[in-house]
Design an enzyme around this catalytic site. Structure first.
Site, PDB file in Angstrom:
ATOM      1  N   ASP A  12      -7.623  -5.614   0.979  1.00 15.73           N
ATOM      2  CA  ASP A  12      -8.037  -6.960  -0.081  1.00 15.73           C
ATOM      3  C   ASP A  12      -7.762  -8.272   0.142  1.00 15.73           C
ATOM      4  O   ASP A  12      -8.204  -9.390  -0.082  1.00 15.73           O
ATOM      5  CB  ASP A  12      -7.842  -6.493  -1.343  1.00 15.73           C
TER       6      ASP A  12
ATOM      7  N   HIS B 193       0.942  -1.336  -0.039  1.00 10.46           N
ATOM      8  CA  HIS B 193      -0.077  -0.031   0.226  1.00 10.46           C
ATOM      9  C   HIS B 193       0.872   1.258  -0.140  1.00 10.46           C
ATOM     10  O   HIS B 193       1.969   1.501   0.557  1.00 10.46           O
ATOM     11  CB  HIS B 193      -1.048   0.204   1.202  1.00 10.46           C
TER      12      HIS B 193
HETATM   13  N1  COA Z   1       3.732  -7.637  -4.501  1.00 13.81           N
HETATM   14  C1  COA Z   1       5.080  -7.631  -4.840  1.00 13.81           C
HETATM   15  N2  COA Z   1       5.791  -6.554  -4.854  1.00 13.81           N
HETATM   16  C2  COA Z   1       5.312  -5.391  -4.394  1.00 13.81           C
HETATM   17  C3  COA Z   1       3.841  -5.269  -3.946  1.00 13.81           C
HETATM   18  C4  COA Z   1       3.243  -6.411  -4.393  1.00 13.81           C
HETATM   19  N3  COA Z   1       1.814  -6.458  -4.165  1.00 13.81           N
HETATM   20  N4  COA Z   1       3.711  -4.078  -3.672  1.00 13.81           N
HETATM   21  C5  COA Z   1       4.779  -3.551  -3.634  1.00 13.81           C
HETATM   22  N5  COA Z   1       5.844  -4.327  -4.092  1.00 13.81           N
HETATM   23  C6  COA Z   1       6.876  -3.843  -4.272  1.00 13.81           C
HETATM   24  C7  COA Z   1       7.209  -3.190  -5.377  1.00 13.81           C
HETATM   25  O1  COA Z   1       7.627  -3.945  -6.689  1.00 13.81           O
HETATM   26  C8  COA Z   1       8.494  -2.413  -5.149  1.00 13.81           C
HETATM   27  O2  COA Z   1       9.825  -2.785  -5.238  1.00 13.81           O
HETATM   28  P1  COA Z   1      11.132  -2.406  -5.802  1.00 13.81           P
HETATM   29  O3  COA Z   1      11.441  -1.307  -4.744  1.00 13.81           O
HETATM   30  O4  COA Z   1      12.024  -3.268  -5.660  1.00 13.81           O
HETATM   31  O5  COA Z   1      10.661  -1.930  -7.399  1.00 13.81           O
HETATM   32  C9  COA Z   1       8.058  -1.771  -3.620  1.00 13.81           C
HETATM   33  O6  COA Z   1       7.510  -2.730  -3.336  1.00 13.81           O
HETATM   34  C10 COA Z   1       7.455  -0.433  -3.711  1.00 13.81           C
HETATM   35  O7  COA Z   1       6.227  -0.662  -4.767  1.00 13.81           O
HETATM   36  P2  COA Z   1       5.434   0.550  -5.486  1.00 13.81           P
HETATM   37  O8  COA Z   1       5.117  -0.492  -6.681  1.00 13.81           O
HETATM   38  O9  COA Z   1       6.386   1.465  -5.771  1.00 13.81           O
HETATM   39  O10 COA Z   1       4.353   0.846  -4.516  1.00 13.81           O
HETATM   40  P3  COA Z   1       2.827   1.905  -5.034  1.00 13.81           P
HETATM   41  O11 COA Z   1       2.911   2.777  -3.945  1.00 13.81           O
HETATM   42  O12 COA Z   1       3.264   2.529  -6.403  1.00 13.81           O
HETATM   43  O13 COA Z   1       2.015   0.913  -5.143  1.00 13.81           O
HETATM   44  C11 COA Z   1       0.252  -0.706  -4.767  1.00 13.81           C
HETATM   45  C12 COA Z   1       0.931   0.407  -4.320  1.00 13.81           C
HETATM   46  C13 COA Z   1      -0.997  -0.825  -3.851  1.00 13.81           C
HETATM   47  C14 COA Z   1      -0.249  -0.539  -6.141  1.00 13.81           C
HETATM   48  C15 COA Z   1       1.165  -1.963  -4.929  1.00 13.81           C
HETATM   49  O14 COA Z   1       1.429  -2.413  -3.649  1.00 13.81           O
HETATM   50  C16 COA Z   1       0.427  -3.060  -5.558  1.00 13.81           C
HETATM   51  O15 COA Z   1       0.501  -3.316  -6.882  1.00 13.81           O
HETATM   52  N6  COA Z   1       0.007  -4.013  -4.432  1.00 13.81           N
HETATM   53  C17 COA Z   1      -1.200  -5.117  -5.279  1.00 13.81           C
HETATM   54  C18 COA Z   1      -2.427  -4.648  -5.643  1.00 13.81           C
HETATM   55  C19 COA Z   1      -3.356  -4.401  -4.455  1.00 13.81           C
HETATM   56  O16 COA Z   1      -3.568  -5.439  -3.699  1.00 13.81           O
HETATM   57  N7  COA Z   1      -4.099  -3.230  -4.542  1.00 13.81           N
HETATM   58  C20 COA Z   1      -5.246  -3.118  -3.637  1.00 13.81           C
HETATM   59  C21 COA Z   1      -4.490  -1.870  -2.743  1.00 13.81           C
HETATM   60  S1  COA Z   1      -5.457  -1.429  -1.280  1.00 13.81           S
END
Ligand code: COA
Length: 386
Positions: free
Chosen positions: A323, A267
């Site tokens: 979720d 998140h």
């Molecule tokens: N699975 C694997 N790796 C994850 C992850 C996940 N669900 N969420 C974050 N990461 C990793 C990223 O790959 C990144 O790694 P890096 O620094 O090596 O590149 C790091 O954690 C930071 O993540 P980032 O994508 O920059 O975070 P964000 O704030 O842009 O995205 C979400 C947030 C929610 C979109 C992201 O965590 C995600 O895609 N989660 C899965 C979807 C989900 O459950 N969404 C519901 C949210 S309530």
């Protein structure tokens, strides 16, 4: 060239008094009330009114709001005809976005034609529209469930509260009080979450003085994506793919090596386990106890996955989000997986409308700038010379 913030991370896009997050401590509060307390003691109608009006309501105000919601549990037959015309194998979120947007055509007299933001922000208008939308959302989701199964729709039951009525209309049977209470807690936990992607979509749309059905329809579109609300459905698919607790470790290692997303984890705002996931996890534990240990295998796989991910993803501040456990509870409530995000939308309608109301009360249209990376001005080349 000035830098831009990808995904607007860390950029305050507005000021708001509706909810707050402490991402280090894992706290989410609606109007200053922690959600674990609300999930334990409140119910959806009260929480919605708290979000909309800023204070816990008096018994009288709550009963008037509840009565108004129950009175609005009705849809014109034309709306149901439109639903009949949609492909029955379509996703519930696409149905919801489409039908909510259409309500301004079916109920044209309800829509204000604003000449100024101030006229539009009339509290009576905002309150009336808010009640109509919050009351109608579960009807659309539940009617769709019955229609696509080829069955007759189940009419709303005036004697039931919001959560119990919704579950009854969805599943065809009145839930036992314990299950209705679980549903109610889920609705509370999903009702609001500061300025996330769908709320921002609602605010941007509202800032143009688009009508509230258009505002909610835009928010539903944003929520449908798998990086936002759509993740709850993906979590169940993922647990199916894993298959059993014993396969979690190997599956996780493979996914992380391929840099794939683990659904229901991570998140932008939380660096610890999402407080909503903490409460939902606790609710599943209560359900396990209530059922004498009998819940689906999804739960065992999910908690094994949470434990395994601590060794890898926790170092990046990635923990279960809302979720991760919600779908398991919805599954136990007898709700099909592709309806999970629609349930989220029903609950979130209160938060979206609270932000819409806040936005139009002090409106300025959203119009950010950009960092242009394209060509400088250049000569047009006629087709024959290219
Ligand atoms: N699975 C694997 N790796 C994850 C992850 C996940 N669900 N969420 C974050 N990461 C990793 C990223 O790959 C990144 O790694 P890096 O620094 O090596 O590149 C790091 O954690 C930071 O993540 P980032 O994508 O920059 O975070 P964000 O704030 O842009 O995205 C979400 C947030 C929610 C979109 C992201 O965590 C995600 O895609 N989660 C899965 C979807 C989900 O459950 N969404 C519901 C949210 S309530």
């Amino acid at each position: 060239m000035s830098a831009h913030a990808r995904g607007l991370a860390g950029v305050p896009a507005t000021q708001s008094s509706i909810s707050s997050i402490d991402g280090e401590k894992g706290i989410l509060a609606y109007r200053g009330y922690s959600i674990d307390v609300l999930a334990a003691h409140s119910h959806y109608e009260e929480t919605a009114l708290l979000l909309l009006e800023g204070e816990l309501p008096s018994a009288r105000a709550l009963s008037a709001f509840d009565a108004a919601l129950r009175a609005q549990r009705v849809l014109k037959p034309e709306v149901i005809s439109l639903m009949h015309a949609l492909p029955q194998n379509g996703h519930p979120m696409h149905m919801l976005q489409c039908v909510v947007a259409s309500l301004d055509m079916f109920y044209p007299g309800e829509i204000s034609q604003p000449t100024s933001a101030r006229a539009y922000a009339d509290p009576d208008y905002v309150r009336t529209m808010t009640i109509k939308i919050i009351a109608r959302m579960p009807l659309l989701v539940a009617y769709w469930e019955r229609l696509r199964r080829g069955g007759a729709v189940i009419e709303p039951r005036a004697g039931l509260g919001y959560a119990a009525n919704f579950l009854t209309m969805l599943t065809g049977k009145e839930p036992e009080p314990f299950m209705a209470r679980l549903m109610d807690a889920c609705l509370i936990l999903h009702a609001e979450h500061t300025i996330n992607a769908s709320t921002f979509a609602a605010m941007v749309t509202g800032s143009t003085l688009a009508n509230p059905y258009g505002v909610i329809s835009a928010a539903i579109g944003a929520l449908s994506g798998p990086l936002h609300g759509g993740a709850n459905q993906r979590v169940l698919d993922m647990l199916d793919e894993i298959g059993s607790p014993g396969k979690v470790k190997g599956w996780l290692d493979k996914k992380l090596a391929a840099r794939e997303i683990i659904w229901g984890m991570g998140h932008r705002e939380y660096k610890v386990k999402d407080p909503r996931a903490v409460v939902l996890h606790g609710l599943i534990e209560k359900l396990v106890e209530h059922r004498g240990g009998k819940v689906s295998r999804y739960y065992d796989i999910a908690r094994t996955l949470e434990e395994a991910a601590k060794e890898t993803l926790a170092a990046k501040g990635v923990y279960p989000n809302v979720d991760f456990y919600s779908g398991i509870l919805y599954h136990e409530l007898g709700i099909p997986a592709d309806q999970f995000t629609a349930l989220f939308a029903v609950a979130r309608s209160a938060g979206w409308l609270a932000h819409w109301s806040e936005q139009i009360a002090d409106n300025r249209i959203f119009r950010p700038t950009q960092v242009y990376t394209g060509e400088a001005l250049r000569e047009y080349v006629p087709l024959k010379d290219r």
